[in-house]
Design a protein around this motif. Structure first.
Motif, mmCIF file in Angstrom:
data_model
loop_
_atom_site.group_PDB
_atom_site.id
_atom_site.type_symbol
_atom_site.label_atom_id
_atom_site.label_comp_id
_atom_site.label_asym_id
_atom_site.label_seq_id
_atom_site.Cartn_x
_atom_site.Cartn_y
_atom_site.Cartn_z
ATOM 1 N N VAL A 70 0.646 -1.215 -0.320
ATOM 2 C CA VAL A 70 -0.077 -0.179 0.210
ATOM 3 C C VAL A 70 0.836 1.588 0.213
ATOM 4 C CG1 VAL A 70 -2.214 -1.257 1.109
ATOM 5 C CG2 VAL A 70 -0.938 -0.135 3.005
ATOM 6 N N GLY A 71 -0.083 2.194 -0.141
ATOM 7 C CA GLY A 71 1.005 3.143 -0.695
ATOM 8 C C GLY A 71 1.769 4.385 1.146
ATOM 9 N N THR A 72 3.387 4.954 0.350
ATOM 10 C CA THR A 72 3.305 5.413 1.859
ATOM 11 C C THR A 72 3.828 6.583 2.191
ATOM 12 O OG1 THR A 72 5.612 4.708 1.308
ATOM 13 C CG2 THR A 72 3.875 3.851 3.400
ATOM 14 N N SER A 73 3.788 8.030 2.056
ATOM 15 C CA SER A 73 4.285 9.244 1.890
ATOM 16 C C SER A 73 5.123 10.371 3.083
ATOM 17 C CB SER A 73 3.259 10.008 1.088
ATOM 18 O OG SER A 73 2.262 9.840 2.027
ATOM 19 N N GLY A 74 5.387 11.064 2.562
ATOM 20 C CA GLY A 74 5.186 11.844 3.780
ATOM 21 C C GLY A 74 7.155 11.904 4.553
ATOM 22 N N SER A 75 7.908 10.570 4.494
ATOM 23 C CA SER A 75 9.677 11.180 4.989
ATOM 24 C C SER A 75 10.523 10.958 4.358
ATOM 25 C CB SER A 75 9.347 9.767 5.570
ATOM 26 O OG SER A 75 9.948 9.032 5.002
ATOM 27 N N GLY A 76 11.482 11.260 4.912
ATOM 28 C CA GLY A 76 12.603 11.118 3.736
ATOM 29 C C GLY A 76 13.335 10.156 3.585
ATOM 30 N N LEU A 77 12.610 9.390 4.321
ATOM 31 C CA LEU A 77 13.284 7.794 4.602
ATOM 32 C C LEU A 77 12.866 6.698 3.734
ATOM 33 C CD1 LEU A 77 12.170 7.933 8.362
ATOM 34 C CD2 LEU A 77 14.800 8.330 7.489
ATOM 35 N N ARG A 78 13.192 5.649 3.806
ATOM 36 C CA ARG A 78 13.228 4.269 2.494
ATOM 37 C C ARG A 78 12.268 3.610 3.402
ATOM 38 N NH1 ARG A 78 17.229 2.205 -0.809
ATOM 39 N NH2 ARG A 78 17.084 3.146 -2.743
#
Ligand code: NAG
Ligand code: NAG
Ligand code: NAG
Length: 473
Positions: A382-390
């Motif tokens: 599912v989608g993830t967003s919002g951090s500068g991490l992988r």
């Protein structure tokens, strides 16, 4: 050529970066359960080329340790796919995989003369354990080549093509149907051992000629054979067996083969490629599922480090390689080349080596485990967003949501929010960290009243958060 001076200078950043990194700001991660991507089939490896035979020579205790490390969900990596080699060799010299029909029966139309030794180069043992002791459901049987007498060069090694595909005619005749029958018979031998082969491949690195089992094929030639193989499987009540193709040496090569295989697109269930000459950094041009079926550090000297300088054999490198294949390559499965082996080679081509007759796992195995144990077959990304991490996230079949966070920088904290959860609330959350000093140590994750999950992500670590559902709102 780089001068000695620049070589020394080149080392400086590496040495400097081995220490403590500056902490980074905390970041929010939003998991969007309504944005769905590929469905996962799992993570796996192979014991082909008699690697299984070498592991069977160990004491029973060490054999069990090896199998636990591979497949156990609490003592090992929880691998969920096994890739077996379908033999093509007339003998078992060196690490050759012996064929189920070592001798030419007298031409493509002659009555076949199959032989079954109930071992299949040690792979029946591993498969039986995987399936019956550990519950593995996906067995990928893969031929590196057809037997030599079915090929243009009369040898199962050194390239050559299957007699009867476009541009490959032989005085002995057309062997396409005979090879399809041969592959079907292999699956039937396994069925008689109570092992269900779920996926079948008939090529391995068809873009590469080498001194061990190898067979060349273009996309057109692969399509010629698939048109015979699919109906042969169906006629033999094997319509559930999925055809995999084509295990190219490099990922991007698979795209050129696919462009010649449009006529058989509906017959190929899984598109497969390896990571050697190019990696799975973008999705293949197909609607079918994609698997990355072989990758390894075949050259570097054995290491069991998680992170030391970002070397090709280190665990953290593999945690990242798997991340890219899933997030950018759209793969549904990721397979490391060899699981365990007891052979003189001291490279990272395997995940488990044998020292003084005892098994010794590397962090590459644990990097696989950090994915495999939490991203189970059937999980939907599912989608993830919002951090500068992988980050990646998956909804598992059992309802848990697992979120992987890979941090190449300094220590940080994250707060995770579920979006579009369809009334799902977070009941509880846990997190496990793997870094230089910790091996999947459970660390706290907090759930606040609004369902937001917070936890820390140390420098250069991989942390998996597992969210268990609570009451439906
Ligand atoms: C075959 O495997 C299944 C699933 O593990 C098991 O339930 C069954 O008892 C096995 N049958 C035989 C004959 O071994
Ligand atoms: C990813 O792969 C799936 C098959 O597993 C396919 O349906 C989907 O279209 C691919 N994703 C994209 C963005 O093409
Ligand atoms: C994750 O990796 C660490 C080693 O770095 C290992 O100790 C741990 O058991 C792994 N976790 C799983 C689930 O495989």
């Amino acid at each position: 050529m780089r001068s000695i001076k620049s070589l020394i200078l080149g080392l400086v950043p590496t040495l400097a970066s081995a220490g403590t990194l500056a902490p980074r700001q905390s970041s929010g991660i939003t998991v969007d359960l309504s944005r769905t991507y590929q469905t996962m089939d799992g993570f796996g490896t192979s014991e082909a080329f008699q690697r299984a035979v070498t592991m069977q020579r160990l004491s029973e205790e060490e054999q069990r340790k090896f199998l636990d490390l591979m497949f156990s969900m609490d003592k090992g990596a929880g691998l969920s796919i096994l890739r077996n080699g379908i033999g093509s060799s007339p003998d078992m010299r060196d690490d050759h995989m012996v064929s189920i029909q070592p001798k030419n029966p007298g031409g493509p139309k002659a009555t076949p003369q199959y032989v079954w030794d109930k071992s299949d180069n040690g792979q029946v043992w591993v498969s039986r354990e995987a399936v019956h002791t550990y519950g593995v459901k996906t067995i990928y049987a893969n031929a590196w080549s057809a037997p030599g007498y079915m090929k243009t060069n009369g040898n199962d090694a050194n390239g050559g093509s299957l007699c009867g595909v476009s541009g490959a005619s032989c005085s002995s005749g057309d062997w396409k149907q005979a090879f399809a029958d041969y592959l079907v018979q292999y699956i039937k031998f396994y069925a008689a051992e109570n092992i269900t082969v779920t996926h079948l491949g008939f090529l391995n690195e068809p873009d590469y000629t080498t001194s061990y089992a190898s067979m060349r094929s273009s996309g057109t030639q692969a399509a010629d054979f698939i048109k015979v193989l699919r109906p042969t499987l169906d006629r033999n009540d094997l319509s559930n067996v999925i055809i995999n193709c084509c295990d190219t040496m490099g990922w991007s090569t698979m795209n050129s083969m696919l462009s010649q295989m449009r006529s058989v697109e509906s017959m190929v269930g899984v598109t497969t490629g390896h990571s050697y000459t190019s990696g799975p950094t973008s999705q293949l041009s197909t609607k079918a599922k994609s698997w990355m079926t072989e990758a390894a550090d075949n050259n570097g000297a054995w290491t069991s480090a998680w992170y030391s300088n970002g070397g090709a054999g280190e665990g953290f490198t593999w945690a990242n390689n798997i991340y890219s294949a899933i997030a950018s390559g759209n793969v549904s499965a990721y397979l490391y080349w060899i699981g365990g082996q007891d052979r003189p080679s001291n490279t990272n081509s395997k995940m488990i080596r044998v020292v003084n007759k005892k098994v010794d796992p590397s962090k590459r195995l644990w990097a696989m485990g950090n994915w495999s144990r939490f991203v189970r077959p059937g999980a939907v990304r599912v989608g993830t967003s919002g951090s500068g991490l992988r980050t990646t996230a998956f909804r598992n079949v059992d309802g848990t949501v697992s979120i992987q966070v890979i941090n190449s920088g300094g220590a940080t904290t994250v707060s995770i929010t579920l979006n579009n959860a369809g009334g799902l609330t977070v009941g509880s959350a846990t997190a496990w960290v793997t870094d230089n000093t910790r091996d999947l140590t459970e660390i706290g994750a907090k759930v606040d009243a609004s369902g937001r999950v917070t936890g820390s992500v140390p420098q250069r670590s991989m942390v998996t958060f597992v969210l268990k559902p609570g009451e439906k709102k």
